[in-house]
Scaffold this motif. Structure first.
Motif, PDB file in Angstrom:
ATOM      1  N   GLY A  18      -4.090-100.833  57.163  1.00  0.00           N
ATOM      2  CA  GLY A  18      -2.942-101.331  57.730  1.00  0.00           C
ATOM      3  C   GLY A  18      -2.067-102.403  56.824  1.00  0.00           C
ATOM      4  O   GLY A  18      -2.583-102.707  55.500  1.00  0.00           O
ATOM      5  N   ASN A  19      -0.937-103.063  57.122  1.00  0.00           N
ATOM      6  CA  ASN A  19      -0.125-103.604  56.475  1.00  0.00           C
ATOM      7  C   ASN A  19      -0.864-105.127  56.128  1.00  0.00           C
ATOM      8  O   ASN A  19      -1.345-105.928  56.950  1.00  0.00           O
ATOM      9  CB  ASN A  19       1.336-104.071  57.073  1.00  0.00           C
ATOM     10  CG  ASN A  19       2.110-102.929  57.483  1.00  0.00           C
ATOM     11  OD1 ASN A  19       1.950-101.827  56.603  1.00  0.00           O
ATOM     12  ND2 ASN A  19       3.006-102.782  58.473  1.00  0.00           N
ATOM     13  N   ALA A  20      -0.986-105.541  54.651  1.00  0.00           N
ATOM     14  CA  ALA A  20      -1.444-106.439  54.123  1.00  0.00           C
ATOM     15  C   ALA A  20      -3.019-106.707  54.763  1.00  0.00           C
ATOM     16  O   ALA A  20      -3.501-107.660  54.871  1.00  0.00           O
ATOM     17  CB  ALA A  20      -0.660-107.831  54.603  1.00  0.00           C
ATOM     18  N   ASP A  21      -3.687-105.274  54.942  1.00  0.00           N
ATOM     19  CA  ASP A  21      -5.015-105.343  55.149  1.00  0.00           C
ATOM     20  C   ASP A  21      -5.574-106.008  56.498  1.00  0.00           C
ATOM     21  O   ASP A  21      -6.402-106.293  56.866  1.00  0.00           O
ATOM     22  CB  ASP A  21      -5.831-106.051  54.181  1.00  0.00           C
ATOM     23  CG  ASP A  21      -5.895-105.504  52.979  1.00  0.00           C
ATOM     24  OD1 ASP A  21      -5.372-104.169  52.809  1.00  0.00           O
ATOM     25  OD2 ASP A  21      -6.366-105.943  52.104  1.00  0.00           O
ATOM     26  N   GLU A  22      -4.236-105.932  57.384  1.00  0.00           N
ATOM     27  CA  GLU A  22      -4.317-106.679  58.774  1.00  0.00           C
ATOM     28  C   GLU A  22      -5.437-106.090  59.598  1.00  0.00           C
ATOM     29  O   GLU A  22      -6.048-106.599  60.496  1.00  0.00           O
ATOM     30  CB  GLU A  22      -2.956-106.597  59.567  1.00  0.00           C
ATOM     31  CG  GLU A  22      -2.654-105.380  59.709  1.00  0.00           C
ATOM     32  CD  GLU A  22      -1.065-105.497  60.851  1.00  0.00           C
ATOM     33  OE1 GLU A  22      -0.667-106.966  60.914  1.00  0.00           O
ATOM     34  OE2 GLU A  22      -0.417-104.516  60.989  1.00  0.00           O
ATOM     35  N   ASN A  23      -5.614-104.652  59.656  1.00  0.00           N
ATOM     36  CA  ASN A  23      -6.418-103.977  60.805  1.00  0.00           C
ATOM     37  C   ASN A  23      -7.947-104.454  60.201  1.00  0.00           C
ATOM     38  O   ASN A  23      -8.834-104.643  60.920  1.00  0.00           O
ATOM     39  CB  ASN A  23      -6.254-102.366  60.314  1.00  0.00           C
ATOM     40  CG  ASN A  23      -4.933-102.002  61.299  1.00  0.00           C
ATOM     41  OD1 ASN A  23      -4.284-102.793  61.863  1.00  0.00           O
ATOM     42  ND2 ASN A  23      -4.765-100.615  60.665  1.00  0.00           N
ATOM     43  N   ILE A  24      -8.035-104.175  58.687  1.00  0.00           N
ATOM     44  CA  ILE A  24      -9.573-104.517  58.394  1.00  0.00           C
ATOM     45  C   ILE A  24      -9.987-105.945  58.529  1.00  0.00           C
ATOM     46  O   ILE A  24     -11.194-106.453  58.737  1.00  0.00           O
ATOM     47  CB  ILE A  24     -10.004-103.855  57.088  1.00  0.00           C
ATOM     48  CG1 ILE A  24     -11.306-103.158  56.840  1.00  0.00           C
ATOM     49  CG2 ILE A  24      -9.362-104.937  56.114  1.00  0.00           C
ATOM     50  CD1 ILE A  24     -11.312-101.962  57.691  1.00  0.00           C
TER      51      ILE A  24
END
Length: 318
Positions: free
Chosen positions: A21-27
């Motif tokens: 996700g954007n800027a690693d938001e999901n992980i």
């Protein structure tokens, strides 16, 4: 409980990009939610944490990747829906996220995103009249408009009629500037916006001019018979009992009616909402569906979900 490392094989770069996700938001969200750490090594995405937490995170990743491979784009708010399903032991119920309800003028697929939304859509398709009751952000109006547009494009209906009560919240309509249409337009703006997204601005304007689409205050429905129409009454919690009876008796042959509202948000000064009254009176009548959407069906914004949850906790504490 012992810590373990689970290797999660995912080789497609686009899937990895969508997963993070954007800027690693999901992980980051999954890491915080399950209390695990994600890192790349030995050609795989590794999940490190207590064995049960790591296994649960891997199960949600499986559901996530399955959706991606079925063409469903997942954003941060959608990921919260997956973890809600996980909490409820219903992670196998991601099928609603496959369902395409309609396609916007720009080619965007409109999908059900929760089991509750799927139940709501199915009720609209199967019944002549559906009551969709739930808080803001659950897609009540948007999905109803999408189905109306789909019905028109599939030649299942000849007209789309959208209406809502013009409740005076502190200001008298007579003192507002402009003619009558300009006075009520602010009340109807959400309906205009949804229709324009579905049809495109130019097509929407032409359909308005031809009378195929009608967006009007509830008072305009009095004395009419609406046949071959897909009719949506929005913000129905602000309709009085008399207005609701008037509206529900307007439906003619081959028409479908959807009534949406949030019974906790009525602007009526004192009398009981016509929406609540109608659901009570019509309980058990054939070809009428009632669907209640809740906090976990909120898809508009993560903050909206938290606000609703806070108000529900406050009400429960009284």
């Amino acid at each position: 409980m012992d810590a373990v490392t689970i290797k999660y094989q995912i080789d497609n770069f686009e899937e990895i990009k969508a997963l993070f996700g954007n800027a690693d938001e999901n992980i980051k969200y999954l890491s915080e939610y399950f209390g695990v750490t994600f890192f790349f090594g030995d050609g795989a995405l590794n999940i490190y944490g207590e064995s049960r937490n790591a296994e649960n995170a891997a199960a949600v990743l499986d559901a996530f990747v399955g959706l991606l491979r079925n063409g469903v784009g997942i954003k941060r708010n959608d990921l919260k829906i997956l973890t809600d399903l996980f909490e409820d032991g219903r992670l196998d119920e991601t099928e609603p996220l496959f369902d395409v309800v309609a396609v916007t003028a720009k080619g965007k697929n409109i999908r059900c995103k929760t089991p509750g939304q799927k139940l709501y859509v199915r009720s609209i398709i199967d019944n002549d009249l559906t009551f969709g009751i739930g808080p803001a952000g659950t897609g009540k109006t948007y999905l109803a408009v999408a189905l109306a547009v789909r019905a028109y494009k599939n030649r299942q209906t000849e007209r789309i009629i959208l209406t809502r009560p013009a409740v005076e919240a502190g200001e008298k309509l007579g003192f507002l500037p402009g003619d009558l249409q300009e006075k009520v337009d602010p009340y109807l703006r959400p309906l205009y916006d949804a229709l324009q997204e579905m049809f495109g601005l130019e097509a929407y304007r032409k359909l308005i001019e031809r009378g195929v689409i009608e967006v009007a205050p509830l008072a305009y429905m009095r004395g009419r018979t609406l046949s071959n129409s897909f009719i949506i009454l929005d913000e129905a919690q602000n309709a009085t009992r008399e207005q609701m009876k008037m509206f529900l008796t307007r439906s003619g042959e081959r028409s479908k009616v959807v009534v949406t509202g949030d019974v906790t948000q009525t602007d009526l000064p004192s009398e009981k909402s016509g929406l609540v009254n109608a659901v009570e009176i019509l309980k058990g009548v054939d070809k009428i569906g009632v669907v209640y959407l809740g906090q976990r069906d909120v898809v508009r914004n993560g903050l909206v979900r938290e606000i609703i949850a806070a108000y529900e906790r406050s009400s429960a504490g009284k």
